[in-house]
Enzyme design. Structure first.
Site, PDB file in Angstrom:
ATOM      1  N   GLU A  50      -4.494   1.952  -4.475  1.00 30.45           N
ATOM      2  CA  GLU A  50      -3.228   2.291  -4.394  1.00 30.45           C
ATOM      3  C   GLU A  50      -2.870   0.711  -3.615  1.00 30.45           C
ATOM      4  O   GLU A  50      -1.623   1.001  -3.700  1.00 30.45           O
ATOM      5  CB  GLU A  50      -2.519   3.413  -3.427  1.00 30.45           C
ATOM      6  CG  GLU A  50      -3.026   3.277  -2.097  1.00 30.45           C
ATOM      7  CD  GLU A  50      -4.682   4.126  -1.678  1.00 30.45           C
ATOM      8  OE1 GLU A  50      -4.889   4.474  -0.607  1.00 30.45           O
ATOM      9  OE2 GLU A  50      -5.605   4.048  -2.463  1.00 30.45           O
ATOM     10  N   ASP A  95       0.961  -0.718  -0.087  1.00 26.02           N
ATOM     11  CA  ASP A  95       0.181   0.030   0.121  1.00 26.02           C
ATOM     12  C   ASP A  95       0.677   1.420   0.178  1.00 26.02           C
ATOM     13  O   ASP A  95       2.052   0.901   0.678  1.00 26.02           O
ATOM     14  CB  ASP A  95      -1.099   0.257   1.363  1.00 26.02           C
ATOM     15  CG  ASP A  95      -1.538   1.424   1.069  1.00 26.02           C
ATOM     16  OD1 ASP A  95      -2.554   1.146   0.415  1.00 26.02           O
ATOM     17  OD2 ASP A  95      -1.915   2.599   1.816  1.00 26.02           O
ATOM     18  N   ILE A  96       0.330   2.169  -0.795  1.00 27.07           N
ATOM     19  CA  ILE A  96       1.412   3.399  -0.682  1.00 27.07           C
ATOM     20  C   ILE A  96       0.776   3.816  -0.070  1.00 27.07           C
ATOM     21  O   ILE A  96      -0.223   4.539   0.488  1.00 27.07           O
ATOM     22  CB  ILE A  96       1.279   4.496  -2.348  1.00 27.07           C
ATOM     23  CG1 ILE A  96       0.958   3.582  -3.523  1.00 27.07           C
ATOM     24  CG2 ILE A  96       1.485   5.774  -2.419  1.00 27.07           C
ATOM     25  CD1 ILE A  96       1.127   4.060  -4.368  1.00 27.07           C
TER      26      ILE A  96
END
Length: 343
Positions: free
Chosen positions: A263, A220-221
């Site tokens: 994301e 995950d960003i």
């Protein structure tokens, strides 16, 4: 137990591919014009690229179990069987009346049948089993253009022939676009969730039977919403694209990557040694931080689960993804920009 219908479809695709090679060799042997003789040989050689692909994946694919790839596999099997019969009939017709015109009619129909969408679907689904990371469709644009050029040049160019050529090329592009749309994320070029599940579940069952260690990374960003708010969504999209490139450049060719949603990214690492898993996770994290996607300092959090597969059912596979997701949640709770393994 193997999906016999799916494997029946694969065997029909292989048979059609072999027919194409045989027909192009036959056309080259009967041709007297040197340029055309060389052209038919080249067409056969390019179809052999497809045959080489099937041969390479077949060694692994015998142990590969597919999830549901096709909505109506029985119908597809019947249609491919009908195509194979039509090719045989066309080939026999040319044997009875050999001429340049009939040769191009035979070849045109053959190329038309080879554009059946099932080929492209299987090329994408089987790509992870191909050791050199190529698929036949990578060279097919050039193959089609070359055929159309010769088709028009030696077919006494008419508007009708030009239209036929354009139709063939348009059909190829449309079919490829439809398959890409169904299996690929349009922004990053990675598998979308559907494409990923088709490939990953098969590799998951393969790992079970071979007793090979595998790993699932959920990525995950960090603070991606803040990136969008500060720089705008177009720049945020560039971050996603650049991050996908960073992932591609870091993992092995055999690893399967997916934009899982928003994301979030998922990577499946088949046949990876236990000791290599934490090293790979840290390498990915550091590479993203170093690469500065879209020129923006960006970090990621990674949740990892790994081990031997004990059950290849769909539910168990999703259980692995769920375990990796829980580790990701813990990584974010630990302050982000870190890796949590087997929490």
């Amino acid at each position: 137990m193997k999906d016999e219908i799916t494997w029946g479809i694969i065997r029909l695709c292989i048979a059609i591919n072999q027919k194409a090679i045989q027909i192009y060799i036959k056309l080259s042997q009967a041709e007297e014009i040197s340029e055309l003789k060389a052209f038919w040989v080249q067409m056969a050689d390019e179809e052999k690229i497809h045959a080489d692909f099937w041969s390479r994946v077949a060694l692994t694919a015998e142990d590969f179990i597919f999830p549901c790839i096709f909505d109506t596999p029985s119908d597809i099997q019947k249609e491919l069987s009908a195509i194979l019969e039509k090719i045989d009939a066309l080939s026999n017709r040319w044997d009875e009346k050999k001429s340049m015109e009939n040769a191009f009619i035979l070849a045109y129909r053959l190329e038309y049948y080879m554009l059946y969408p099932t080929f492209e679907v299987l090329f994408n689904a089987l790509k992870p089993l191909n050791k050199d990371d190529t698929v036949p469709s990578d060279t097919y644009d050039r193959h089609i253009r070359r055929f159309i050029d010769m088709f028009i040049r030696y077919g006494n160019t008419t508007p009708e022939l030009e239209l036929l050529g354009e139709t063939l090329q348009s059909l190829w592009k449309r079919n490829k676009a439809l398959v890409d749309m169904a299996m690929t994320d349009g922004l990053t070029g990675l598998f979308n969730r559907r494409g990923f599940l088709i490939v990953a579940q098969g590799l998951f069952s393969l790992a079970e039977r071979r007793k090979e260690n595998l790993a699932v990374f959920m990525i995950d960003i960090d603070h991606f919403k803040k990136i969008n708010d500060k720089y705008g969504h177009p720049r945020g999209d560039t971050v996603l694209k650049d991050l996908a490139k960073s992932l591609k450049g870091t993992v092995r060719k055999s690893d399967v990557m997916c934009r899982y949603g928003g994301e979030e990214f998922v990577i499946l690492f088949p046949n990876i040694h236990t000791s290599a898993v934490p090293l790979m996770a840290e390498k990915i994290r550091k590479e993203v931080e170093k690469s500065r996607p879209a020129g923006i300092f960006t970090t990621i959090s990674i949740g990892v689960t790994q081990g031997l597969v004990k059950n290849s059912s769909d539910n168990d596979f999703f259980f692995w993804v769920s375990k990796a997701d829980k580790c990701l949640y813990k990584a974010k709770a630990n302050g982000r920009n870190c890796v949590v393994l087997d929490c």
